[in-house]
Design a protein around this motif. Structure first.
Motif: not given
Length: 74
Positions: A57-71
């Motif tokens: 759940e914590a990882a999903e929140i981080v990924m949502d907050e940093n979606r553009d960077l991760l893409a």
């Protein structure tokens, strides 16, 4: 609510899980179950490790907050 009995087997006390209980847990014979004690003293039986669920759940929140960077890194 489902009622079950505690019985002695050797030096242990065991609780039998009915087929209905296993279905509700989405578990089968041989699976590992996790028991968590609530603040109010209740016990909760889960088929999934609650610490792993919290980490996901914590990882999903981080990924949502940093979606553009991760893409961009992908």
């Amino acid at each position: 609510m489902i009622e079950t009995k505690i019985r002695k087997v050797g030096n242990s006390a065991v609780m039998t899980l009915t087929t209905e209980m296993l279905t509700m847990l989405d578990a089968k014979e041989g699976d590992t179950l996790f028991v968590v004690r609530g603040d109010d003293g209740t016990l909760k039986i889960m088929a999934n490790d609650p610490s792993v669920a919290a980490a996901l759940e914590a990882a999903e929140i981080v990924m949502d907050e940093n979606r553009d960077l991760l893409a961009a890194l992908a």
